[in-house]
Design a protein around this motif. Structure first.
Motif, PDB file in Angstrom:
ATOM      1  N   ASP A  15       0.829  -1.209   0.000  1.00 16.55           N
ATOM      2  CA  ASP A  15       0.000   0.000   0.000  1.00 16.55           C
ATOM      3  C   ASP A  15       0.865   1.261   0.000  1.00 16.55           C
ATOM      4  O   ASP A  15       0.546   2.257  -0.666  1.00 16.55           O
ATOM      5  N   ILE A  16       1.950   1.223   0.735  1.00 16.05           N
ATOM      6  CA  ILE A  16       2.884   2.360   0.770  1.00 16.05           C
ATOM      7  C   ILE A  16       3.553   2.531  -0.596  1.00 16.05           C
ATOM      8  O   ILE A  16       3.667   3.647  -1.119  1.00 16.05           O
TER       9      ILE A  16
ATOM     10  N   LYS B 140       2.443   1.593  -3.499  1.00 17.13           N
ATOM     11  CA  LYS B 140       1.480   1.990  -4.535  1.00 17.13           C
ATOM     12  C   LYS B 140       1.324   3.504  -4.626  1.00 17.13           C
ATOM     13  O   LYS B 140       0.917   4.020  -5.671  1.00 17.13           O
ATOM     14  N   GLU B 141       1.626   4.182  -3.552  1.00 17.14           N
ATOM     15  CA  GLU B 141       1.563   5.643  -3.560  1.00 17.14           C
ATOM     16  C   GLU B 141       2.761   6.246  -4.295  1.00 17.14           C
ATOM     17  O   GLU B 141       2.749   7.426  -4.651  1.00 17.14           O
ATOM     18  N   LYS B 142       3.777   5.414  -4.526  1.00 17.84           N
ATOM     19  CA  LYS B 142       5.018   5.891  -5.145  1.00 17.84           C
ATOM     20  C   LYS B 142       5.154   5.475  -6.611  1.00 17.84           C
ATOM     21  O   LYS B 142       5.709   6.212  -7.423  1.00 17.84           O
ATOM     22  N   THR B 143       4.658   4.267  -6.942  1.00 20.62           N
ATOM     23  CA  THR B 143       4.881   3.731  -8.278  1.00 20.62           C
ATOM     24  C   THR B 143       3.899   2.610  -8.576  1.00 20.62           C
ATOM     25  O   THR B 143       3.184   2.140  -7.684  1.00 20.62           O
TER      26      THR B 143
END
Length: 453
Positions: free
Chosen positions: A135-136, A138-141
């Motif tokens: 989940d973390i 997915k916020e980046k890439t």
């Protein structure tokens, strides 16, 4: 029962468990039936792990029994994990500078795919912790191996975090991907002569055979997935994303440029149509008088009339555009695709034509590259370039325009009509996200490292 008989019984049991695990997965994942059954033999090792070379599955029977006893879903998860590595072509990736980082990226991509499928048969104790990390990220890439690798490369993980992620997502032994297992890893029951002939003497040929087989399987899964995704909806999102990454159109850019070359005669010795036998016989018979002279004209394919359009809108950086032009020029020059006199128009455009530079020689191209200045950086509209090129054609600017390459991020208004020449829209991989280009255009996706000379 003596010790030897007990070991044999344990080995047989481990193999039976693996076969049952495969069948167990098939019940929930029928669309993967060909891939699940692709491991054609099961070979023993003594390295306390499990892995595959794409054809054979190598396993330590003690590892299989221990894992199954502790959490049978974990063994099914590992089997499916291995299959997805091959469907996504992870073992075939070349040019990776950090193998450990690539291994981690592939493991996360595969585990995310399995998590989103929401298959109870492969739920494990680590799932919640994995989801938190994903989940973390997915916020980046995007969660594909290629995108994750680039993200980790640009944003290095701390050593302790790298080890933590590796322990959380790793399930199989990637060293077996290299098709070169060490002798000590094999049990005496294995035909070592066969294995080492395959893995050493015919290594490259064997790898190519494996790759070709998995290309067919991956394509079949892609077709099956089209039906599967209609039933499973969002649960197949990660699988679709990764499978599209595999089947995205990545080309050899040099080969791609040659599609726009034209056939013409140039003054040079044509060795292809020259009979050296008659030439040598004449020299031997008459001293210095050959019976036949080399042809002085040779038909060659070279680039003459050509258009390069550059998207200079605000979302395209000068560094990337410079890299694209450097790559294009380098390929043209190194493959001798230039005529002595060329007619190349390099057009800069955002929402309107900003500049048109006409190149008529190798020297002019070099001068343009040395003094490159970009103009624009507004909105994006692709249509002005095509209207402008049509005007140039009407004015007799081109003798035989073969094609136009448009380097862009893809965000803009495409023309609805099809021009008389070939058109290719070129995207950089990190900015590419299934852009909807016209059906008549060619789509080319370049990796960032391809822009390096």
């Amino acid at each position: 029962m003596n010790q030897e008989e007990q070991i044999k019984k344990s080995r047989d049991l481990a193999k039976e468990i693996l076969l049952l695990t495969r069948d167990y997965l098939l019940v929930s994942l029928g669309f993967l039936h060909i891939a699940l059954y692709q491991f054609q033999s099961f070979q023993l090792t003594d390295n306390n792990t499990i892995g595959s070379n794409g054809e054979m599955l190598f396993y330590d029977y003690k590892y299989v029994l221990k894992t199954y006893k502790k959490e049978k879903e974990a063994l099914a998860r590992t089997y499916l994990h291995m299959v997805f590595h091959w469907i996504f072509y992870h073992p075939f990736k070349i040019g990776i500078e950090d193998a450990n980082l690539w291994n981690l990226a592939t493991d996360i991509a595969v585990e995310n795919t399995i998590l989103e499928l929401n298959i109870k048969a492969v739920e494990t104790q680590k799932d919640i912790e994995q989801k938190d990390v994903i989940d973390i990220l997915k916020e980046k890439t995007e969660i594909t191996a290629e995108k994750l690798y680039k993200y980790f490369w640009r944003n290095p993980l701390a050593e302790n975090q790298l080890k933590e992620y590796d322990a959380l997502f790793k399930r199989d032994d990637h060293s077996i991907w290299g098709f070169n297992p060490k002798r000590k890893q094999f049990d005496n029951q294995i035909d070592e002569e066969f294995v080492y002939k395959k893995f050493e003497e015919q290594k490259e040929e064997y790898q190519e055979e494996i790759k070709e087989e998995w290309e067919k399987i991956s394509e079949r899964v892609k077709v099956e997935l089209e039906t599967f995704s209609k039933d499973r909806g969002e649960e197949a999102t990660a699988l679709i994303q990764n499978i599209k990454e595999v089947h995205r159109d990545h080309y050899d850019y040099g080969e791609f440029l040659r599609q726009f070359s034209v056939l013409s005669e140039e003054i040079q010795v044509n060795n292809d149509e020259f009979d050296f036998g008659f030439y040598t016989y004449g020299m031997q018979l008459y001293g210095n008088l050959p019976l036949i002279e080399p042809l002085e004209h040779k038909e060659v394919y070279k680039i003459k009339d050509f258009v390069i359009a550059l998207d200079t809108s605000g979302s395209c950086s000068g560094e990337v555009v410079q890299g694209f032009l450097n790559k294009t020029y380098s390929i043209m020059k190194s493959t001798e695709n230039f005529f002595r006199k060329v007619n190349i128009h390099i057009i800069q455009c955002d929402a309107k034509i900003q500049q048109d530079t006409k190149i008529t020689s190798d020297e002019e191209f070099e001068n343009f590259m040395d003094n490159l200045q970009l103009f624009g950086f507004g909105g994006t509209d692709f249509r002005p370039v095509f209207y402008y090129v049509e005007q140039l054609i009407e004015q007799g600017e081109f003798d035989n325009l073969k094609g136009l390459i448009y380097f862009t991020d893809g965000y803009g208004i495409f023309p609805e009509w099809r021009p008389k020449y070939d058109v290719a829209f070129v995207f950089l991989d990190e900015n590419y996200n299934e852009k909807k280009i016209p059906s008549w255009a060619i789509k080319l996706v370049l990796q960032e490292d391809e822009l390096k000379i």
